[in-house]
Design an enzyme around this catalytic site. Structure first.
Site, short mmCIF file in Angstrom:
data_model
loop_
_atom_site.label_atom_id
_atom_site.label_comp_id
_atom_site.label_asym_id
_atom_site.label_seq_id
_atom_site.Cartn_x
_atom_site.Cartn_y
_atom_site.Cartn_z
CE1 TYR A 87 -38.74 -73.86 -20.08
CE2 TYR A 87 -38.88 -73.91 -17.68
CZ TYR A 87 -39.14 -74.48 -18.91
OH TYR A 87 -39.82 -75.69 -18.97
CB SER A 101 -42.15 -75.26 -16.59
OG SER A 101 -41.09 -75.38 -15.66
#
Length: 239
Positions: free
Chosen positions: A143, A133
């Site tokens: 995250y 990501s």
């Protein structure tokens, strides 16, 4: 003989688009997801095999791997996501611990356990492709840190499996619309802001990522390994 492809997190979004891509090319595809009530209908819709498996549970991953016939030509680690909200009322440090452990489990442990479970079944000339990501590069919190860890692990894995003629790469995706990633947190304003950060002025689609995965698994990508490929419409650029 048709290539065999295993895709974790294959019930929706990028995983489902990838399953559709490989199935259309004639591959024998198996998808996994945490719950049978989502895996079974997705597998039927996509025309592939489905196995319910929580990728954070070693015993379930081992059982899933036992059901696979060797060889596995392509492994796509697409499972992952944002950690769930921590329940209110717990001590602050406990909340931090829960969030970070959840992020690492969802985004790193799922990939490492699955890869370890099927490693001996991976075919020479095969490929392991994991989904990272843009959050690893900026503002990603727990995250983003977990996706950065996934990229570091990918480099290690590439060195380990390279002598067996297996390539390992990570796709660092930007904003991809038409997924369940953001849940209820996506607003029209946030959508426009993320689009404006790109150079092409559109969001990514699951098929954008699936097409790159297909390339990385193709003969034309046999000398690409240990890499992080940024697929984000120019929202983050490298030199």
């Amino acid at each position: 003989m048709s290539p065999t492809v295993l895709i974790t997190g294959g019930t929706s979004g990028i995983g489902a688009a990838t399953a559709r891509h490989f199935a259309a090319a004639g591959a024998a595809v198996t998808i996994t997801g945490r719950h049978a009530d989502t895996v079974d209908p997705a597998a039927k819709r996509l025309g592939v095999e489905g196995i319910a498996c929580d990728g954070t549970r070693p015993e379930q991953v081992a059982a899933m791997a036992e059901r696979l016939d060797a060889p596995v030509d392509v492994l796509v680690n697409a499972a992952g996501g944002l950690p769930p909200d921590v329940p209110e009322g717990i001590p602050p440090l406990e909340a931090v611990a829960q969030e970070w452990l959840s992020a690492m489990s969802l985004n790193v442990l799922t990939a490492t356990l699955t890869t370890a479970a099927v490693k001996d079944k991976l075919a020479a000339g095969g490929a392991v492709i994991s989904i990272g990501s843009i959050g690893a590069e900026r503002g990603g919190g727990s995250y983003g840190a977990s996706k950065a860890a996934l990229a570091a692990w990918n480099a290690f894995l590439a060195a380990e499996l390279g002598p067996r003629d297996i390539t390992c790469n990570l796709i660092s995706s930007g904003y991809v619309a038409d997924t369940n990633f953001f849940g209820d947190a996506m607003t029209p304003e946030r959508h426009e802001r993320l689009i404006n950060q790109t150079l092409v002025k559109r969001p990514g689609t699951p098929d954008d990522i699936a097409q790159v995965i297909g390339f990385l698994a193709s003969p034309g990508a046999r000398h690409i390994t240990g890499q992080t490929l940024h697929v984000n419409g120019g929202a983050f650029t490298t030199r």
